[in-house]
Write an enzyme that holds these catalytic residues in place. Structure first.
Site, PDB file in Angstrom:
ATOM      1  N   CYS A  53       0.821  -1.206   0.000  1.00 18.11           N
ATOM      2  CA  CYS A  53       0.000   0.000   0.000  1.00 18.11           C
ATOM      3  C   CYS A  53       0.865   1.270   0.000  1.00 18.11           C
ATOM      4  O   CYS A  53       1.767   1.416  -0.814  1.00 18.11           O
ATOM      5  CB  CYS A  53      -0.940  -0.052   1.207  1.00 18.11           C
ATOM      6  N   HIS A  54       0.617   2.202   0.949  1.00 22.10           N
ATOM      7  CA  HIS A  54       1.404   3.437   1.008  1.00 22.10           C
ATOM      8  C   HIS A  54       2.854   3.187   1.409  1.00 22.10           C
ATOM      9  O   HIS A  54       3.710   4.065   1.253  1.00 22.10           O
ATOM     10  CB  HIS A  54       0.768   4.425   1.992  1.00 22.10           C
ATOM     11  N   GLU A 110      -6.456   6.530  -4.145  1.00 17.79           N
ATOM     12  CA  GLU A 110      -6.310   7.750  -3.360  1.00 17.79           C
ATOM     13  C   GLU A 110      -7.534   8.655  -3.536  1.00 17.79           C
ATOM     14  O   GLU A 110      -8.019   9.281  -2.576  1.00 17.79           O
ATOM     15  CB  GLU A 110      -5.044   8.497  -3.783  1.00 17.79           C
TER      16      GLU A 110
END
Length: 230
Positions: free
Chosen positions: A133-134, A164
């Site tokens: 993910c991030h 996002e």
């Protein structure tokens, strides 16, 4: 056997706002669960060391396995209360580094040169760079000794621009992972938003979103088995 180093954020809020963020709980606990199944020990590090905040939204996406790790004394103490500082880490002790997500990482992962040096040392020692993910934000700026981005020419994935937008954070985050990855020469891969997807290219393993944690962990475990390291 060498251990796996799990990287977590110290950021408590979306910068410039009053909204809380932090570690996305499942991105740590689900990975830890898979490591425990095969007897791989883990350590936890954060840019500042010490306290790691939880993204409150991540608590809505828990199940019994996530909560069982979360409630354990070991996780509370080592992953949330007393994470190690980068200066306490010896890269030679680790076969892989794993960057967790949660929006907080967008502010403290990318420019942390100490963590970058640790990651590069692990990678240069035939270890693995992994993220979900991030957490890809921790890999975006790592450069080798010649100044080349490690992700350049590699197939990777991470939280997409579409995801996002759906999360309602496109205007809040300092940059877009997908955009920077392409700028730094990576071949950014993706599947339908919020569906499980993980990519392995050499010794770099990345997952697209919170639903991809176990896929990343299993790819890493499989590689370690193939190398007779398990």
């Amino acid at each position: 056997m060498k251990k796996v180093l799990i990287v977590e954020t110290n950021v408590t809020r979306y910068q410039g706002t009053k909204e809380p963020t932090g570690l996305w709980l499942g991105e740590a606990t689900e990975f830890v669960e898979e490591m425990q199944k095969v007897g791989i020990q883990v350590d936890y590090v954060s840019p500042k060391g010490g306290f790691v905040p939880l993204d409150p939204r991540s608590m809505k996406y828990t199940d019994e396995s996530i909560l069982s790790i979360y409630e354990s004394e070991d996780f509370v103490q080592r992953a949330l209360t007393n994470t190690l500082k980068p200066s306490q880490i010896n890269p030679e002790e680790y076969i892989a580094i794993y960057y967790t997500g949660g929006h907080g990482v967008m502010w403290d992962f990318p420019k942390d040169t100490q963590l970058q040096k640790i990651a590069l040392a692990i990678y240069n020692n035939k270890g693995y760079l992994t993220s979900v993910c991030h957490g890809i934000a921790g890999l975006l700026d790592i450069q080798d000794e010649r100044g080349k981005y490690v992700i350049s020419g590699k197939n990777i994935t991470g939280f997409t621009t579409t995801e996002e937008i759906i999360a309602g954070k496109k205007s809040v985050v300092p940059f877009l992972n997908q955009q920077v990855a392409k700028k730094h020469g990576a071949n950014f891969k993706k599947k339908r938003f919020y569906s499980e997807y993980a990519v392995k290219d050499g010794r770099i393993i990345t997952g697209q979103n919170p639903f991809s944690v176990k896929a990343v962990a299993k790819l890493l475990i499989n590689e370690l088995k193939l190398e007779n390291l398990l």
